[in-house]
Enzyme design. Sequence first.
Site, PDB file in Angstrom:
ATOM      1  N   ARG A   9      51.854  38.917  40.019  1.00 35.56           N
ATOM      2  CA  ARG A   9      51.923  37.558  39.461  1.00 35.56           C
ATOM      3  C   ARG A   9      53.247  37.296  38.747  1.00 35.56           C
ATOM      4  NH1 ARG A   9      45.637  37.879  37.810  1.00 35.56           N
ATOM      5  NH2 ARG A   9      44.732  36.697  39.534  1.00 35.56           N
ATOM      6  N   LYS A  41      46.287  34.371  48.006  1.00 40.46           N
ATOM      7  CA  LYS A  41      45.983  32.949  47.916  1.00 40.46           C
ATOM      8  C   LYS A  41      46.974  32.065  48.691  1.00 40.46           C
ATOM      9  CE  LYS A  41      43.624  33.193  43.430  1.00 40.46           C
ATOM     10  NZ  LYS A  41      43.465  32.524  42.112  1.00 40.46           N
ATOM     11  N   HIS A  56      43.757  36.915  43.910  1.00 43.48           N
ATOM     12  CA  HIS A  56      42.499  37.055  43.163  1.00 43.48           C
ATOM     13  C   HIS A  56      42.067  38.504  43.277  1.00 43.48           C
ATOM     14  CE1 HIS A  56      38.315  36.681  41.912  1.00 43.48           C
ATOM     15  NE2 HIS A  56      38.033  37.441  42.955  1.00 43.48           N
ATOM     16  N   TYR A 108      33.465  30.436  44.076  1.00 47.34           N
ATOM     17  CA  TYR A 108      33.839  30.165  42.685  1.00 47.34           C
ATOM     18  C   TYR A 108      32.725  29.477  41.892  1.00 47.34           C
ATOM     19  CZ  TYR A 108      38.745  31.565  43.280  1.00 47.34           C
ATOM     20  OH  TYR A 108      39.897  32.279  43.467  1.00 47.34           O
ATOM     21  N   PHE A 153      38.903  22.776  35.665  1.00 43.95           N
ATOM     22  CA  PHE A 153      39.830  22.990  36.770  1.00 43.95           C
ATOM     23  C   PHE A 153      39.131  23.302  38.098  1.00 43.95           C
ATOM     24  CE2 PHE A 153      39.498  27.024  34.385  1.00 43.95           C
ATOM     25  CZ  PHE A 153      39.061  27.885  35.382  1.00 43.95           C
ATOM     26  N   ARG A 200      43.738  45.106  39.146  1.00 43.92           N
ATOM     27  CA  ARG A 200      44.012  44.137  38.080  1.00 43.92           C
ATOM     28  C   ARG A 200      45.356  44.437  37.415  1.00 43.92           C
ATOM     29  NH1 ARG A 200      40.043  40.787  37.088  1.00 43.92           N
ATOM     30  NH2 ARG A 200      40.544  40.349  34.935  1.00 43.92           N
ATOM     31  N   ASN A 218      48.389  31.316  41.528  1.00 42.83           N
ATOM     32  CA  ASN A 218      48.767  32.623  40.985  1.00 42.83           C
ATOM     33  C   ASN A 218      48.696  33.760  42.012  1.00 42.83           C
ATOM     34  OD1 ASN A 218      46.020  32.830  41.048  1.00 42.83           O
ATOM     35  ND2 ASN A 218      45.769  33.506  38.935  1.00 42.83           N
ATOM     36  N   GLU A 250      31.380  39.960  45.852  1.00 39.29           N
ATOM     37  CA  GLU A 250      32.486  39.279  46.524  1.00 39.29           C
ATOM     38  C   GLU A 250      32.775  39.893  47.889  1.00 39.29           C
ATOM     39  OE1 GLU A 250      34.639  37.753  42.391  1.00 39.29           O
ATOM     40  OE2 GLU A 250      35.665  39.244  43.625  1.00 39.29           O
TER      41      GLU A 250
END
Length: 139
Positions: A103, A10, A116, A50, A58, A86, A113, A127
């Site tokens: 993270r 990100k 993704h 998203y 948010f 993850r 963060n 995705e």
Amino acid sequence: ALERTFSIIKPDATKRNLTGKIIAKFEEAGLRIVASKRIHMSREQAEGFYAVHKERPFFGELVDFMISEPVVVQVLEGENAIAKNREVMGATNPAEAAEGTIRKEFALSIGENSVHGSDAPETAAEEIKYFFSDAELVG
Ligand code: CMP
């Protein structure tokens, strides 16, 4: 099973020159990068990606953030790649992320963060398709 998952490094991470350190974490965990590109997402692209979060308070902040700087989109391959990624990322909220996770080490906040990762096989497939053609996946 051998799986593929979708990852985004990100804006908070690309901006702080952390791309290599994050990729090293994936590779150390046994995930192979089978596709990778640096892009600056358009607003339409980020809103589409998203879309499931559209009603969240948010959402606007999330889209603004994701288009604020370039990102690196990647496809990671490996045994149980979705769960493994993850695990390497750690909890969404860096305050709750385990030691040694991306993270925990790099994220600034729940929004900024650093990474993704897809949460399930169906979303991983969707995705990946959203950002890559089949020809761009080189296993
Ligand atoms: P990601 O896996 O990219 O998917 C949705 C994102 O929304 C999530 O990571 C977080 O970065 C972001 N997010 C979740 N909760 C909040 C929040 N309360 N404020 C800002 N961003 C959030």
